[in-house]
Every structure is written in C-alpha cells, then in structure tokens.
Design an enzyme around this catalytic site. Structure first.
Site, PDB file in Angstrom:
ATOM      1  N   TYR A 164      41.042  38.143   8.968  1.00 30.12           N
ATOM      2  CA  TYR A 164      40.634  38.751  10.250  1.00 30.12           C
ATOM      3  C   TYR A 164      40.029  37.675  11.165  1.00 30.12           C
ATOM      4  O   TYR A 164      40.409  37.567  12.347  1.00 30.12           O
ATOM      5  CB  TYR A 164      39.618  39.853   9.963  1.00 30.12           C
ATOM      6  CG  TYR A 164      39.091  40.588  11.169  1.00 30.12           C
ATOM      7  CD1 TYR A 164      39.811  41.632  11.743  1.00 30.12           C
ATOM      8  CD2 TYR A 164      37.852  40.275  11.724  1.00 30.12           C
ATOM      9  CE1 TYR A 164      39.326  42.337  12.837  1.00 30.12           C
ATOM     10  CE2 TYR A 164      37.358  40.968  12.821  1.00 30.12           C
ATOM     11  CZ  TYR A 164      38.094  41.999  13.371  1.00 30.12           C
ATOM     12  OH  TYR A 164      37.600  42.687  14.460  1.00 30.12           O
ATOM     13  N   LYS A 180      41.556  36.447  14.718  1.00 30.90           N
ATOM     14  CA  LYS A 180      40.800  36.641  15.966  1.00 30.90           C
ATOM     15  C   LYS A 180      40.559  35.308  16.682  1.00 30.90           C
ATOM     16  O   LYS A 180      40.601  35.242  17.915  1.00 30.90           O
ATOM     17  CB  LYS A 180      39.481  37.361  15.675  1.00 30.90           C
ATOM     18  CG  LYS A 180      39.667  38.815  15.222  1.00 30.90           C
ATOM     19  CD  LYS A 180      40.352  39.647  16.297  1.00 30.90           C
ATOM     20  CE  LYS A 180      40.408  41.122  15.945  1.00 30.90           C
ATOM     21  NZ  LYS A 180      41.055  41.926  16.986  1.00 30.90           N
ATOM     22  N   TRP A 225      22.135  33.389  17.947  1.00 24.27           N
ATOM     23  CA  TRP A 225      21.163  32.953  16.921  1.00 24.27           C
ATOM     24  C   TRP A 225      21.708  31.849  16.070  1.00 24.27           C
ATOM     25  O   TRP A 225      22.894  31.864  15.718  1.00 24.27           O
ATOM     26  CB  TRP A 225      20.817  34.162  16.016  1.00 24.27           C
ATOM     27  CG  TRP A 225      19.572  34.852  16.459  1.00 24.27           C
ATOM     28  CD1 TRP A 225      18.600  34.350  17.288  1.00 24.27           C
ATOM     29  CD2 TRP A 225      19.157  36.185  16.095  1.00 24.27           C
ATOM     30  NE1 TRP A 225      17.613  35.291  17.452  1.00 24.27           N
ATOM     31  CE2 TRP A 225      17.908  36.411  16.732  1.00 24.27           C
ATOM     32  CE3 TRP A 225      19.689  37.190  15.288  1.00 24.27           C
ATOM     33  CZ2 TRP A 225      17.204  37.607  16.591  1.00 24.27           C
ATOM     34  CZ3 TRP A 225      18.995  38.369  15.167  1.00 24.27           C
ATOM     35  CH2 TRP A 225      17.757  38.592  15.814  1.00 24.27           C
TER      36      TRP A 225
HETATM   37  N1  LIG Z   1      34.424  48.014  15.864  1.00 24.58           N
HETATM   38  C1  LIG Z   1      33.957  46.776  15.814  1.00 24.58           C
HETATM   39  O1  LIG Z   1      32.840  46.535  15.339  1.00 24.58           O
HETATM   40  C2  LIG Z   1      34.783  45.645  16.377  1.00 24.58           C
HETATM   41  C3  LIG Z   1      34.162  44.397  16.537  1.00 24.58           C
HETATM   42  C4  LIG Z   1      34.900  43.347  17.056  1.00 24.58           C
HETATM   43  C5  LIG Z   1      36.225  43.519  17.417  1.00 24.58           C
HETATM   44  N2  LIG Z   1      36.808  44.739  17.231  1.00 24.58           N
HETATM   45  C6  LIG Z   1      38.217  44.853  17.612  1.00 24.58           C
HETATM   46  O2  LIG Z   1      38.387  45.883  18.566  1.00 24.58           O
HETATM   47  C7  LIG Z   1      39.698  46.428  18.453  1.00 24.58           C
HETATM   48  C8  LIG Z   1      39.596  47.939  18.356  1.00 24.58           C
HETATM   49  O3  LIG Z   1      38.902  48.250  17.160  1.00 24.58           O
HETATM   50  P1  LIG Z   1      38.130  49.633  16.914  1.00 24.58           P
HETATM   51  O4  LIG Z   1      36.828  49.308  16.332  1.00 24.58           O
HETATM   52  O5  LIG Z   1      38.214  50.474  18.128  1.00 24.58           O
HETATM   53  O6  LIG Z   1      39.016  50.194  15.709  1.00 24.58           O
HETATM   54  P2  LIG Z   1      39.726  51.579  15.447  1.00 24.58           P
HETATM   55  O7  LIG Z   1      40.178  51.473  14.031  1.00 24.58           O
HETATM   56  O8  LIG Z   1      38.873  52.709  15.883  1.00 24.58           O
HETATM   57  O9  LIG Z   1      40.998  51.525  16.440  1.00 24.58           O
HETATM   58  C9  LIG Z   1      42.063  50.650  16.203  1.00 24.58           C
HETATM   59  C10 LIG Z   1      43.290  51.234  16.874  1.00 24.58           C
HETATM   60  O10 LIG Z   1      44.390  50.343  16.601  1.00 24.58           O
HETATM   61  C11 LIG Z   1      45.472  51.107  16.122  1.00 24.58           C
HETATM   62  N3  LIG Z   1      46.287  50.309  15.201  1.00 24.58           N
HETATM   63  C12 LIG Z   1      45.925  49.777  14.011  1.00 24.58           C
HETATM   64  N4  LIG Z   1      46.945  49.162  13.433  1.00 24.58           N
HETATM   65  C13 LIG Z   1      48.002  49.305  14.273  1.00 24.58           C
HETATM   66  C14 LIG Z   1      49.358  48.894  14.225  1.00 24.58           C
HETATM   67  N5  LIG Z   1      49.844  48.203  13.181  1.00 24.58           N
HETATM   68  N6  LIG Z   1      50.179  49.217  15.261  1.00 24.58           N
HETATM   69  C15 LIG Z   1      49.715  49.931  16.319  1.00 24.58           C
HETATM   70  N7  LIG Z   1      48.438  50.346  16.419  1.00 24.58           N
HETATM   71  C16 LIG Z   1      47.592  50.034  15.414  1.00 24.58           C
HETATM   72  C17 LIG Z   1      44.842  52.284  15.396  1.00 24.58           C
HETATM   73  O11 LIG Z   1      45.755  53.363  15.224  1.00 24.58           O
HETATM   74  C18 LIG Z   1      43.674  52.616  16.307  1.00 24.58           C
HETATM   75  O12 LIG Z   1      44.037  53.492  17.353  1.00 24.58           O
HETATM   76  C19 LIG Z   1      40.340  45.775  17.226  1.00 24.58           C
HETATM   77  O13 LIG Z   1      41.191  44.735  17.625  1.00 24.58           O
HETATM   78  C20 LIG Z   1      39.136  45.235  16.469  1.00 24.58           C
HETATM   79  O14 LIG Z   1      39.461  44.133  15.663  1.00 24.58           O
HETATM   80  C21 LIG Z   1      36.117  45.805  16.729  1.00 24.58           C
END
Ligand SMILES: NC(=O)c1ccc[n+]([C@@H]2O[C@H](COP(=O)([O-])OP(=O)(O)OC[C@H]3O[C@@H](n4cnc5c(N)ncnc54)[C@H](O)[C@@H]3O)[C@@H](O)[C@H]2O)c1
Length: 250
Positions: A157, A161, A250
């Site tokens: 991951y 990223k 930090w």
């Molecule tokens: N939640 C956190 O703490 C956090 C922190 C940093 C970055 N992010 C990033 O933010 C973005 C959204 O994450 P989130 O927390 O809303 O997660 P989430 O799991 O709620 O949403 C992810 C979405 O991506 C879709 N998805 C997953 N795999 C897929 C695929 N192969 N094809 C098409 N769609 C797909 C899912 O169906 C879902 O709608 C991601 O890229 C995640 O890495 C999240």
C-alpha cells in the site's frame, strides 16, 4: 463571489460509492456538477444515487474493477454523455495489511494493481476527455506514501501510494500543455469503512499519533479536493496536499 467549480460541468469519480469518494461526490454535486462514478461491480449504488438525486444533478454509476484498463476506458468515456468533463477524482483503493516477508505475489499485485495501476488507467481515460478543453485531476494518495505508519504493516500500500504521488507529478508535466492539471491529496487516518472496523483502541492510538488528536471526517478530505479541482488552485499542478491533521509533521 465566483463559485469554486463550474456548475453544469461533469466530474468523474472512481470509488465514489462510499467513504472519501462519496464525500467528494457530495461536495461536487452540491456545486451543481454532474457525476459519473466508476466503482467495483460489487459496490452498493444507493448512497451515490441518493446524494446526486438530493443535489439535483445528472449522474451515472458504472460497475467496473479499476484494474480492467479497457473497462475503465469505456466507463469513463460515458461521462461525455453528461456534458463537458472538466474534473476527475480517483479515489478507488484498497489496503493490504500482510507483513512483507511472507506476502505472496497475488496479494502484492492486488494492492498495487488497484491502488497504482487503477489510478493510471483512470487518468489515461480522463485525459482523453479533457485533451480538448483542459481539466483538473486529483488522485487520492495517502500519508502512507510519505511516511511509514507506526504499528501498521502495509508495504505494498505504501509503495503504491508513493507511486501515485510521483505519477501525478509526471502526468502534470506531460499534460500541462493541454491545460490539464494533475495533483494528489494525501489523507491521514480518516473515518471510513477502511478504519471504522478497527478495534476502538487501534483508532484511539491513531488519534494519539495525530497532532490534532482525532481521525478526519470524510468532508475534511473532500473540501481540499474541491480546492485542487477548481479555479482557486489554477496555478497548482504536480503537487501533493497532505490532509493529515499534522501526522507527518511529528
Ligand atoms: N480511510 C483512510 O484512513 C484513508 C487514509 C489515506 C488514504 N485513503 C485513501 O482514500 C481512498 C478512499 O478510501 P476510503 O477510506 O474511502 O475507503 P472505502 O473502502 O470506504 O472506499 C473505497 C472505494 O473504492 C472502491 N474500490 C475498491 N477496490 C476497487 C476496484 N478494484 N475497482 C473499483 N473500485 C474499487 C470500493 O468499492 C469503495 O467504493 C483510497 O484510495 C484510500 O487508500 C484512505
């Protein structure tokens, strides 16, 4: 005052069925922007539909796995039926928490293909719709592309990223002559399905590691995304905006 986004234009949002992506859909739809969402075929479209209906904007959700380059291209091309595509936000992503030493090739590829290949394929398809009139693309990276999270093993991951952040710089330079800006937002720990399932003490630990003392709400990520999409950031391209409550300071 001039609105930050142009009402009547179209945004492509991947992963817009829930979480940060859904908050982005809500933020752009509230500004009168129509939305084409690309999400996994297993995604529940009901929240997306409800949000777009409430905002009164045209919308469509296409079920495609972002690892499927041709499928993504076909799905994104359909956004042109809603109007001129000026905005795109690539949010679809998955985490993968296996330790590195024993991680099989399949798990490595699953994470890197969704989180990095998927962003590239979406950007390519969005480029084709923006090549004539320009536009603004925001990729959702992560603070994990900048630092290694304490107590969390997710090397695939983190590598993906970091790739999203640098991919954005490369595309920004390549596509600047077309008037296409490309930036990324790197969220810190945010309250979504990715984190809500954690044991309370795990999220309490994340909050403690964050100078602002809590996890982000999805709207706190979506609004900086709108800033990068719209005219207020018209001289910003090839950059990454950390939205992490100070975690990486930090
Ligand atoms: N939640 C956190 O703490 C956090 C922190 C940093 C970055 N992010 C990033 O933010 C973005 C959204 O994450 P989130 O927390 O809303 O997660 P989430 O799991 O709620 O949403 C992810 C979405 O991506 C879709 N998805 C997953 N795999 C897929 C695929 N192969 N094809 C098409 N769609 C797909 C899912 O169906 C879902 O709608 C991601 O890229 C995640 O890495 C999240």
């Amino acid at each position: 005052m001039r609105p930050d986004l142009e009402a009547g234009r179209v945004a492509v949002v991947t992963g817009g069925a829930r979480g940060i992506g859904l908050a982005v859909v809500e933020a752009v739809a509230a500004r009168g922007v129509a939305v084409l969402c690309v999400d996994h075929p297993s995604a529940d479209p009901s929240a997306f539909d409800a949000v777009c209906r409430a905002a009164g904007v045209a919308s469509a959700l296409v079920g495609v796995d972002v690892r499927d380059r041709d499928g993504v291209r076909r799905a994104v091309a359909g956004a042109a039926d809603l109007g001129r595509v000026s905005y795109a936000v690539n949010c679809a992503g998955v985490d993968g928490l296996l330790g590195s030493a024993g991680m099989g090739a399949e798990e490595w590829r699953r994470v890197v293909q969704v989180d990095l290949d998927g962003v590239m394929f979406a950007c390519q398809a969005e480029h084709d719709l923006m090549a004539e009139h320009g536009g603004s693309i925001v990729n959702i990276a992560s603070m994990s592309g900048h630092v290694v999270n304490r107590g969390v093993t997710h090397a695939a991951y983190s590598a993906a990223k970091a790739g999203v952040i640098h991919l954005g710089r490369a595309l920004a330079v390549e596509w600047a002559p077309l008037g296409i800006r490309v930036n990324s937002v790197s969220p810190g720990y945010t309250l979504t399905a990715m984190t809500r399932t954690n044991a309370p003490e795990v999220n309490a630990g994340f909050a403690e590691q964050t100078p602002l003392g809590r996890l982000a709400e999805v709207e706190e990520v979506a609004e900086p995304v709108v800033f990068l999409l719209g005219w207020r950031s018209s001289f910003v391209t090839g950059t990454d905006l950390l939205v992490d409550g100070g975690f990486t300071a930090w």
